[in-house]
Design a protein around this motif. Sequence first.
Motif, PDB file in Angstrom:
ATOM      1  N   GLY A  81       0.793  -1.224   0.000  1.00  0.00           N
ATOM      2  CA  GLY A  81       0.000   0.000   0.000  1.00  0.00           C
ATOM      3  C   GLY A  81       0.823   1.271   0.000  1.00  0.00           C
ATOM      4  N   GLY A  82       2.050   1.219   0.585  1.00  0.00           N
ATOM      5  CA  GLY A  82       2.872   2.422   0.684  1.00  0.00           C
ATOM      6  C   GLY A  82       3.895   2.580  -0.417  1.00  0.00           C
ATOM      7  N   VAL A  83       3.787   1.812  -1.467  1.00  0.00           N
ATOM      8  CA  VAL A  83       4.775   1.903  -2.548  1.00  0.00           C
ATOM      9  C   VAL A  83       4.806   3.287  -3.177  1.00  0.00           C
ATOM     10  N   VAL A  84       3.705   4.034  -3.045  1.00  0.00           N
ATOM     11  CA  VAL A  84       3.628   5.370  -3.647  1.00  0.00           C
ATOM     12  C   VAL A  84       4.375   6.420  -2.830  1.00  0.00           C
ATOM     13  N   LEU A  85       4.840   6.081  -1.627  1.00  0.00           N
ATOM     14  CA  LEU A  85       5.486   7.071  -0.767  1.00  0.00           C
ATOM     15  C   LEU A  85       6.874   7.456  -1.265  1.00  0.00           C
ATOM     16  N   ARG A  86       7.470   6.596  -2.069  1.00  0.00           N
ATOM     17  CA  ARG A  86       8.763   6.915  -2.681  1.00  0.00           C
ATOM     18  C   ARG A  86       8.571   7.103  -4.175  1.00  0.00           C
ATOM     19  N   PRO A  87       8.734   8.335  -4.670  1.00  0.00           N
ATOM     20  CA  PRO A  87       8.516   8.587  -6.105  1.00  0.00           C
ATOM     21  C   PRO A  87       9.331   7.670  -7.009  1.00  0.00           C
ATOM     22  N   GLN A  88      10.543   7.284  -6.560  1.00  0.00           N
ATOM     23  CA  GLN A  88      11.375   6.455  -7.429  1.00  0.00           C
ATOM     24  C   GLN A  88      10.763   5.084  -7.678  1.00  0.00           C
TER      25      GLN A  88
END
Length: 455
Positions: A81-88
């Motif tokens: 779910g938190g994969v979007v927290l790092r733009p890379q």
Amino acid sequence: MKKKQFIALIGMPGCGKTTFGRLMAERLGWDFIDADDYIQEIAGRSISELFSEGEAVFRHWETEACRRLCEREKTVIACGGGVVLRPQNLEILRAHGRIVFIDRPVELIAGDIDISTRPLLKEGIGRLNTLYDQRYPLYMEQTEVRVENTGTHEETLDDLLGLIDTELKVLGLQRGPLKIAIVGLGVIGGSFALALKESGYEEVYGVDSDQDTLDKALSMDVILKGSCEAKDILPLADLTILAIYPLQIKSFLAANREYFKPGSILTDVTGVKGPMLIDIEQWMPHDVDFILGHPMAGREKKGIDFASAQVFKGANYILTPTPSNREENLKKIEDLVMSLGFKRVRRITPVQHDEIIAFTSQLPHAMAVALVNSDKPDRGTGQFVGDSYRELTRIANINGELWSELFIENRNPLLKAIADFEKELDRIKTALERMDKDELISCFDQSSQRRAKLD
């Protein structure tokens, strides 16, 4: 850089990424990977252990997983779910594949998941609301395709499958080869196997109770693998064709319902539909789409030795959809049978099917049987027959076991067709008794006109 053939699913914990990721992968014939499981594999520690070292440690391994997973082909990935927290992370995934956001409202997620198994949600449901408010704008910003998950699994899966057949084509992504299982490799099942091979289908599998039949099909190179046990084959198949007798279908479904591949299509070839509706409702898994079908073609002989791909050329095919059938799956069956040489596919109700087949197929067989059986055995009829008798009685050389089932299962429509035929035969008989030439001519003219309209 050319994009690889993979799909990355993003969304909140509990939105359905893993559930629908597996189903999509099965439909595509691709691999499925749960990113959290993969992170634990490469890090050598559990998700909880990584978080205990600090969230930054987990996020480091999450990015490393994205880098490694983007090298894979034909894979559906359920991201955390938190994969979007790092733009890379999203830059890596977007550069190589397709990002799909599964959007499920937080109130629905809250009713679905066990927060005790989610490290970030150990503080309770309030944390879920906070995460949703923080992440939702990021999901919307980073996604390429958004699919709502607010209905049933079937409805959401339909939306995702629509994505497969439209959006993915933009990137040139391809499904895996269609895997087809044929249950019953007799004259019709064997003909399907031959026709599928002729049309370029390479992954065709066979199920039959007779090992010699399977060995023959393998030697003919019309199946890739065969087994007397359905459980060895059904889990592989995207499409299963039941080419067995009507009364065998119920027992087959009851014995093998757990082995069908989730999301697959099942169809049949039997000449009676009405009685099967109860069996479908009772025995079919909800995630398998059973589409009733009937090829209007066949041969009088039985067994794979008499199978032929040519029997389908120019023939008609009937589908009898039910309310539960998906339009996209109906279209797949239509496209497939047209590729085998059928000239026309018609959709009618199961009731209409049984009525028309009683008249166009079962009644002619009854007439041919009655005509041959009314002959005097000792007068050497075979020395005097011409084309009329030969054409009318061709189908009297009949598979008794199969046709007795068809007659009995469809007895009410067939009895009605026989009664209507008897009225017309009595009309001719009465005209003969009365030596009424005009009435005979009237009968003949009427039949000539009606027959001309069939061509």
